[in-house]
Design a protein around this motif. Structure first.
Motif: not given
Lengths: 189, 265
Positions: A1, A5, A9-10, A13, A186, B166, B212, B214-215, B218-219, B221-223
């Motif tokens: 992936m 990206l 996103l992180l 956040l 991650f 976001i 955790i 939040a990660f 994000a994961d 969302l990324a997917l």
């Protein structure tokens, strides 16, 4: 992936979490303790210099367009308040932490590493205070016609924050070391 | 810690009015224009006209005046200091000599103090009216569109707008999550009281699950974005198309006239 990206996103956040950090407040003497700068340090640590700074830039924009993410009120008028100097320095602090104590640099769990991370976080927190004190001093002088001495600015803008600064940097270093594996998984899969 | 309702709206005051419906871009340009006028000119006539414009905007936007002026409250000390500072210096006709401290208050100084305070007040109120009538999402959209020429200079405007969106979207979600984690930890016997050290230590079982979570978000969302072929730097279209309407053009033309007038008078 795509790693980029995920970083993007992180970064979004982390900006949100910094805003939430401003809401979590523990009453303490001499000034209340908020987690704002704690998340600033961690965003640099987790995202690296560039993305950390970007994330804090997003955080500033959020507050300026009126979302309640700052500890002392938000909106475009915040630029005119003496506390804005600290906020401007957030991207700089995130950059420093990312560069010197980034997640990529934490290889193993050794007390020595944790100490160096903590030390760099303290330096980054001090970096927040440099523009912070300067802005406070300049603005107070601008409004009062030059009768606000610099030592007063240093006392009210820095000395009273030292206990909070030390606690937050210890907390940030401990959590950075605890979470490093999760972050690496991650970001890099 | 409490969950603030509708935190994503920020200062936004939802209402269906002509001002709320304006394109965020024209509102942003108008705001910048007003700020420029206030910085560049210091004439009572211009300020009075701007005040009239302000009153017109506030009544058109159906905003309660009390709400608008509430935004001035954090700046009261600023007004006071600006006023007093300007009052303290000045030459000209002395109208009042303050006893004891030997302050000369001159007519010029009084006028200048009034004007500078008025100027700061107008700036803050204009900015407040903008954030009251435009939702954060709209501001982000408008900013991204206004700054889109910067894409030619390789500034990732679209990606910045995405991050803003976001972040705005996730503020209530993560706040709720934080509250849920707090309750879950209390149910497991965690304590959030005691002395300072205990309280700060008690933040760790709150923060780590928050990270955790939040990660994980994000994961996901990324997917989801990956699955929809999101690519950084690719040309994108918007679901909500911004379009300038007659009202927007008239605002912009009005601003041009106002600027010309301010510099000529």
């Amino acid at each position: 992936m795509q790693t980029q990206l995920k970083m993007l996103l992180l970064a979004g956040l982390m900006a949100t979490l910094t805003g939430i950090g401003a809401v979590i407040r523990i009453p303490m003497l001499p000034v209340p303790f908020t987690l704002q700068t704690f998340f600033v340090l961690l965003s640099g640590c987790f995202l690296g210099p560039t993305w950390g700074a970007v994330s804090m830039g997003i955080y500033l924009l959020l507050g300026i367009i009126g979302l309640p993410v700052f500890a002392g009120g938000s909106g475009p008028g915040i630029v005119l308040t003496p506390g804005f100097g600290y906020l401007i320095a957030f991207p700089i602090a995130a950059y420093w932490t990312g560069k010197e104590a980034g997640i990529g640099r934490i290889r193993e769990k050794s007390p020595h590493k944790t100490f160096s991370i903590w030390l760099n976080m303290v330096i980054a927190s001090l970096l927040i205070f440099v523009p912070g004190i300067a802005y406070l001093w300049v603005l107070k002088n601008f409004y009062t016609g030059g009768s606000f001495p610099i030592f007063k600015a240093i006392f009210f803008g820095f000395v009273i924050f030292i206990p909070g600064l030390l606690i937050k940097s210890v907390l940030a270093a401990v959590i950075a070391v605890k979470l490093k594996d999760q972050i690496k998984i991650f970001i890099y899969g | 810690m409490t969950i603030i309702q509708d935190i994503t709206l920020g200062q936004y005051y939802p209402e269906n009015s002509a001002i709320h419906r304006l394109d965020p871009r024209s509102k942003l340009v108008a705001l910048l224009c007003m700020m420029m006028l206030l910085v560049l000119t210091i004439k009572l006539s211009v300020y009075l006209i701007l005040t009239a414009v302000l009153v017109l905007i506030v009544s058109l936007a159906k905003l309660p005046f009390a709400l608008v002026f509430k935004n001035l409250r954090p700046f009261l000390w600023l007004f006071l200091i600006t006023f007093l500072l300007n009052l303290a210096y000045g030459q000209g006709k002395i109208i009042w000599m303050v006893p004891v401290v030997h302050w000369h208050i001159t007519q010029e100084a009084l006028q200048r103090a009034g004007m500078y305070t008025f100027r700061i007040g107008l700036m803050i109120v204009f900015a407040a009216v903008f954030t009251l009538t435009t939702s954060p999402m709209d501001i982000t959209d408008g900013l991204a569109r206004l700054l889109s020429p910067l894409k030619k200079l390789k500034v990732p405007v679209q990606e910045f707008a995405l991050m803003m969106t976001i972040a705005i979207r996730f503020i209530p979600l993560l706040l709720e999550e934080a509250d849920r984690i707090r309750k879950a930890q209390i149910a497991r016997g965690a304590r959030f009281d005691g002395n300072i050290i205990q309280r700060i230590k008690s933040l760790i079982p709150l923060i780590i699950p928050l990270f955790i979570s939040a990660f994980r978000k994000a994961d996901d969302l990324a997917l989801a974005m990956e699955a929809r072929c999101y690519k950084i730097g690719a040309e994108r279209t918007n679901f909500n198309q911004l379009k300038l309407k007659i009202a927007d053009y008239s605002i912009l033309i009005g601003m041009i006239f106002l600027s010309i007038f301010s510099f000529v008078v």
